[in-house]
Design a protein around this motif. Structure first.
Motif, PDB file in Angstrom:
ATOM      1  N   ILE A  70       0.855  -1.185   0.000  1.00  0.00           N
ATOM      2  CA  ILE A  70       0.000   0.000   0.000  1.00  0.00           C
ATOM      3  C   ILE A  70       0.890   1.233   0.000  1.00  0.00           C
ATOM      4  O   ILE A  70       1.968   1.246   0.611  1.00  0.00           O
ATOM      5  CB  ILE A  70      -0.946  -0.004   1.232  1.00  0.00           C
ATOM      6  N   SER A  71       0.438   2.256  -0.716  1.00  0.00           N
ATOM      7  CA  SER A  71       1.234   3.484  -0.780  1.00  0.00           C
ATOM      8  C   SER A  71       1.166   4.218   0.548  1.00  0.00           C
ATOM      9  O   SER A  71       0.188   4.127   1.285  1.00  0.00           O
ATOM     10  CB  SER A  71       0.718   4.390  -1.904  1.00  0.00           C
ATOM     11  N   LEU A  72       2.209   4.958   0.825  1.00  0.00           N
ATOM     12  CA  LEU A  72       2.256   5.716   2.080  1.00  0.00           C
ATOM     13  C   LEU A  72       1.212   6.822   2.110  1.00  0.00           C
ATOM     14  O   LEU A  72       0.726   7.201   3.187  1.00  0.00           O
ATOM     15  CB  LEU A  72       3.659   6.300   2.268  1.00  0.00           C
ATOM     16  N   ALA A  73       0.844   7.342   0.941  1.00  0.00           N
ATOM     17  CA  ALA A  73      -0.222   8.345   0.893  1.00  0.00           C
ATOM     18  C   ALA A  73      -1.551   7.735   1.343  1.00  0.00           C
ATOM     19  O   ALA A  73      -2.327   8.364   2.074  1.00  0.00           O
ATOM     20  CB  ALA A  73      -0.340   8.910  -0.519  1.00  0.00           C
ATOM     21  N   ASP A  74      -1.803   6.473   0.904  1.00  0.00           N
ATOM     22  CA  ASP A  74      -3.030   5.805   1.331  1.00  0.00           C
ATOM     23  C   ASP A  74      -2.983   5.461   2.820  1.00  0.00           C
ATOM     24  O   ASP A  74      -4.012   5.493   3.504  1.00  0.00           O
ATOM     25  CB  ASP A  74      -3.238   4.535   0.513  1.00  0.00           C
ATOM     26  N   VAL A  75      -1.799   5.152   3.332  1.00  0.00           N
ATOM     27  CA  VAL A  75      -1.651   4.890   4.768  1.00  0.00           C
ATOM     28  C   VAL A  75      -2.013   6.140   5.570  1.00  0.00           C
ATOM     29  O   VAL A  75      -2.748   6.079   6.569  1.00  0.00           O
ATOM     30  CB  VAL A  75      -0.209   4.440   5.097  1.00  0.00           C
ATOM     31  N   ALA A  76      -1.501   7.295   5.104  1.00  0.00           N
ATOM     32  CA  ALA A  76      -1.816   8.548   5.787  1.00  0.00           C
ATOM     33  C   ALA A  76      -3.306   8.845   5.733  1.00  0.00           C
ATOM     34  O   ALA A  76      -3.894   9.340   6.713  1.00  0.00           O
ATOM     35  CB  ALA A  76      -1.014   9.687   5.162  1.00  0.00           C
ATOM     36  N   GLU A  77      -3.941   8.541   4.601  1.00  0.00           N
ATOM     37  CA  GLU A  77      -5.367   8.803   4.465  1.00  0.00           C
ATOM     38  C   GLU A  77      -6.191   7.889   5.382  1.00  0.00           C
ATOM     39  O   GLU A  77      -7.137   8.334   6.032  1.00  0.00           O
ATOM     40  CB  GLU A  77      -5.793   8.605   3.015  1.00  0.00           C
ATOM     41  N   LYS A  78      -5.814   6.597   5.429  1.00  0.00           N
ATOM     42  CA  LYS A  78      -6.561   5.654   6.259  1.00  0.00           C
ATOM     43  C   LYS A  78      -6.355   5.931   7.746  1.00  0.00           C
ATOM     44  O   LYS A  78      -7.260   5.713   8.556  1.00  0.00           O
ATOM     45  CB  LYS A  78      -6.150   4.225   5.913  1.00  0.00           C
ATOM     46  N   LEU A  79      -5.165   6.391   8.101  1.00  0.00           N
ATOM     47  CA  LEU A  79      -4.926   6.753   9.500  1.00  0.00           C
ATOM     48  C   LEU A  79      -5.472   8.130   9.842  1.00  0.00           C
ATOM     49  O   LEU A  79      -5.476   8.514  11.016  1.00  0.00           O
ATOM     50  CB  LEU A  79      -3.421   6.723   9.805  1.00  0.00           C
ATOM     51  N   ARG A  80      -5.902   8.873   8.813  1.00  0.00           N
ATOM     52  CA  ARG A  80      -6.472  10.216   8.993  1.00  0.00           C
ATOM     53  C   ARG A  80      -5.490  11.134   9.704  1.00  0.00           C
ATOM     54  O   ARG A  80      -5.810  11.782  10.706  1.00  0.00           O
ATOM     55  CB  ARG A  80      -7.790  10.135   9.758  1.00  0.00           C
ATOM     56  N   LEU A  81      -4.301  11.185   9.135  1.00  0.00           N
ATOM     57  CA  LEU A  81      -3.270  12.072   9.659  1.00  0.00           C
ATOM     58  C   LEU A  81      -3.483  13.463   9.086  1.00  0.00           C
ATOM     59  O   LEU A  81      -3.085  13.769   7.969  1.00  0.00           O
ATOM     60  CB  LEU A  81      -1.877  11.541   9.291  1.00  0.00           C
ATOM     61  N   ASN A  82      -4.119  14.311   9.846  1.00  0.00           N
ATOM     62  CA  ASN A  82      -4.427  15.669   9.384  1.00  0.00           C
ATOM     63  C   ASN A  82      -3.280  16.613   9.737  1.00  0.00           C
ATOM     64  O   ASN A  82      -3.313  17.321  10.745  1.00  0.00           O
ATOM     65  CB  ASN A  82      -5.738  16.163  10.016  1.00  0.00           C
ATOM     66  N   SER A  83      -2.240  16.579   8.947  1.00  0.00           N
ATOM     67  CA  SER A  83      -1.085  17.441   9.177  1.00  0.00           C
ATOM     68  C   SER A  83      -0.662  18.054   7.855  1.00  0.00           C
ATOM     69  O   SER A  83      -1.195  17.733   6.784  1.00  0.00           O
ATOM     70  CB  SER A  83       0.066  16.636   9.793  1.00  0.00           C
ATOM     71  N   GLU A  84       0.309  18.952   7.900  1.00  0.00           N
ATOM     72  CA  GLU A  84       0.781  19.610   6.692  1.00  0.00           C
ATOM     73  C   GLU A  84       1.562  18.646   5.799  1.00  0.00           C
ATOM     74  O   GLU A  84       1.559  18.791   4.581  1.00  0.00           O
ATOM     75  CB  GLU A  84       1.656  20.805   7.077  1.00  0.00           C
ATOM     76  N   THR A  85       2.230  17.673   6.392  1.00  0.00           N
ATOM     77  CA  THR A  85       3.017  16.689   5.617  1.00  0.00           C
ATOM     78  C   THR A  85       2.574  15.279   6.016  1.00  0.00           C
ATOM     79  O   THR A  85       3.307  14.582   6.732  1.00  0.00           O
ATOM     80  CB  THR A  85       4.514  16.881   5.876  1.00  0.00           C
ATOM     81  N   PRO A  86       1.384  14.849   5.584  1.00  0.00           N
ATOM     82  CA  PRO A  86       0.878  13.545   6.016  1.00  0.00           C
ATOM     83  C   PRO A  86       1.725  12.372   5.541  1.00  0.00           C
ATOM     84  O   PRO A  86       1.894  11.390   6.256  1.00  0.00           O
ATOM     85  CB  PRO A  86      -0.530  13.501   5.413  1.00  0.00           C
ATOM     86  N   VAL A  87       2.271  12.456   4.312  1.00  0.00           N
ATOM     87  CA  VAL A  87       3.075  11.348   3.792  1.00  0.00           C
ATOM     88  C   VAL A  87       4.361  11.196   4.601  1.00  0.00           C
ATOM     89  O   VAL A  87       4.771  10.071   4.937  1.00  0.00           O
ATOM     90  CB  VAL A  87       3.392  11.563   2.296  1.00  0.00           C
ATOM     91  N   ALA A  88       4.999  12.317   4.893  1.00  0.00           N
ATOM     92  CA  ALA A  88       6.228  12.269   5.694  1.00  0.00           C
ATOM     93  C   ALA A  88       5.939  11.715   7.088  1.00  0.00           C
ATOM     94  O   ALA A  88       6.715  10.919   7.642  1.00  0.00           O
ATOM     95  CB  ALA A  88       6.842  13.656   5.789  1.00  0.00           C
ATOM     96  N   ASP A  89       4.803  12.123   7.671  1.00  0.00           N
ATOM     97  CA  ASP A  89       4.426  11.603   8.990  1.00  0.00           C
ATOM     98  C   ASP A  89       4.152  10.107   8.917  1.00  0.00           C
ATOM     99  O   ASP A  89       4.541   9.346   9.817  1.00  0.00           O
ATOM    100  CB  ASP A  89       3.191  12.340   9.518  1.00  0.00           C
ATOM    101  N   ALA A  90       3.453   9.677   7.854  1.00  0.00           N
ATOM    102  CA  ALA A  90       3.161   8.248   7.688  1.00  0.00           C
ATOM    103  C   ALA A  90       4.455   7.454   7.545  1.00  0.00           C
ATOM    104  O   ALA A  90       4.597   6.358   8.105  1.00  0.00           O
ATOM    105  CB  ALA A  90       2.259   8.028   6.481  1.00  0.00           C
ATOM    106  N   THR A  91       5.422   7.982   6.797  1.00  0.00           N
ATOM    107  CA  THR A  91       6.711   7.312   6.632  1.00  0.00           C
ATOM    108  C   THR A  91       7.413   7.135   7.978  1.00  0.00           C
ATOM    109  O   THR A  91       7.952   6.068   8.286  1.00  0.00           O
ATOM    110  CB  THR A  91       7.612   8.108   5.676  1.00  0.00           C
ATOM    111  N   SER A  92       7.392   8.195   8.782  1.00  0.00           N
ATOM    112  CA  SER A  92       8.033   8.136  10.105  1.00  0.00           C
ATOM    113  C   SER A  92       7.342   7.124  11.010  1.00  0.00           C
ATOM    114  O   SER A  92       7.999   6.345  11.715  1.00  0.00           O
ATOM    115  CB  SER A  92       8.017   9.527  10.738  1.00  0.00           C
TER     116      SER A  92
END
Length: 386
Positions: free
Chosen positions: A316-338
């Motif tokens: 799964i792409s990290l962008a989709d991970v951020a969306e499913k986790l509902r990471l509402n931040s300025e850099t959701p992909v970077a947060d998901a990667t971390s």
């Protein structure tokens, strides 16, 4: 003749009523006598009774009354008398309570016991706190604690435990609780060396309260686990200890009922549900000083959601991970990667990061029963039989 007799009969009851109602100063003098008796006979129960009677008179204490009592209980001009008198507000002479009847009967004690001096400190300290004179209360409590350090008498333990409590309270209410942490530690060490179990019980609660006030939960647990434990001397103090222990256990996530309102969000990894509940009860969490608990629970929610994603998707792409986790931040992909990288490092999920394509690749979890491993392990279940 009969008129004179009748007048005397009417006058006598009025005189008996006035003498039958003792003043507050008279009550304090009787309490001082009780403390002296307890000190002389070494009966702690008399000191306990004196403290209990004192708090029944708490609302009746005034500056002139305390000044009169200090003149009775302490040697005028002594260091203790001068120090305690300086904490009391100056009053006009007409406001000073006059008790000539009782002063004629009771004379100041010639042999002053340490218990009576400490009792005077406690009396003035309680009065200053009730009058909201907190700076004076801090100075008075510090002076009483310094005097207590050099004393070791079992009859002082009850009075000392009360002074410890108001010492901490006067600093807490002025926002200076951190200043006395080292001193309270020293007092706890002294109480331990003196085998003062009541003092140890009180001071342990004060230290736990001090740590929890500044959200130092790890230090509080280390202290609690290493502090000596014995049979509780007071149900009230034991309940305080259990309350502080419960807060420590809650922060350490060693709890079951404490997370009822957030349990569903934690179990299913729904960060949006968690955020809704956290915002709804934000004021309650702030009041109870459990904000650290909520922060840690948020990490658990994210970790649970990420684990569910890794099980459901082999890639799964990290962008989709951020969306499913509902990471509402300025850099959701970077947060998901971390978040994913930390979860992999901690062993929370069995996956790898494909930085080139921006994917999280989960390792396949095969069905162990489709392999020969159960067959190989089966004979070892019976190897202990003869």
């Amino acid at each position: 003749m009969t008129q004179d007799v009748e007048m005397k009969d009417h006058q006598t009851p009025s005189h008996s009523v006035s003498s039958a109602v003792p003043s507050t100063l008279q009550h304090l003098k009787e309490i001082a006598s009780l403390i002296e008796s307890g000190s002389y006979t070494k009966e702690v129960r008399l000191i306990v009774r004196a403290v209990r009677l004192t708090f029944g008179l708490r609302r009746q204490l005034t500056a002139p009354l305390l000044s009169a009592f200090l003149d009775f209980a302490l040697q005028p001009g002594s260091e203790a008398h001068s120090r305690l008198s300086s904490f009391l507000p100056k009053e006009d002479e007409h406001d000073r309570e006059v008790d000539t009847a009782t002063s004629a009967v009771l004379t100041p004690a010639k042999h002053l016991f340490p218990e009576l001096k400490i009792y005077c400190y406690l009396l003035v300290l309680v009065f200053l706190i009730d009058q909201k004179k907190y700076n004076e209360a801090k100075a008075c409590s510090l002076a009483s604690i310094n005097r207590l350090k050099s004393l070791n008498r079992r009859t002082l333990d009850v009075l000392a435990s009360r002074l410890y409590f108001y010492y901490s309270y006067s600093y807490e209410i002025t926002g200076d609780l951190a200043e006395i942490c080292g001193n309270v530690f020293a007092l706890h060490r002294i109480a331990t060396l003196h085998h003062d179990e009541l003092g140890q019980e009180t001071l342990l609660n004060l230290l736990l309260r001090n740590y929890l006030h500044y959200n130092l939960y790890d230090q509080a647990e280390k202290l609690r686990s290493k502090a000596p434990r014995f049979e509780a001397h007071s149900n009230q103090r034991f309940c305080r200890y259990l309350f502080y222990l419960g807060k420590i256990r809650t922060i350490q996530l060693e709890y079951t009922d404490a997370k009822e309102s957030l349990l569903q969000a934690v179990q299913i990894g729904d960060l949006e549900l968690f955020r809704t509940v956290a915002e709804k009860y934000a004021s309650t969490f702030s009041t109870d000083k459990t904000h650290n608990l909520i922060v840690r629970l948020r990490h658990n929610v994210i970790r649970t959601g990420l684990r569910n994603i890794s099980i459901s998707y082999s890639r799964i792409s990290l962008a989709d991970v951020a969306e499913k986790l509902r990471l509402n931040s300025e850099t959701p992909v970077a947060d998901a990667t971390s978040i994913v990288a930390k979860a992999i490092r901690d062993g929370a999920i069995d996956a790898t990061l494909d930085h080139a394509n921006g994917w999280m690749v989960s390792k396949e979890t095969g069905d162990i029963y489709s392999t020969n491993e159960p067959q190989i392990a089966f004979p070892f279940q019976y190897c202990f039989l003869p």
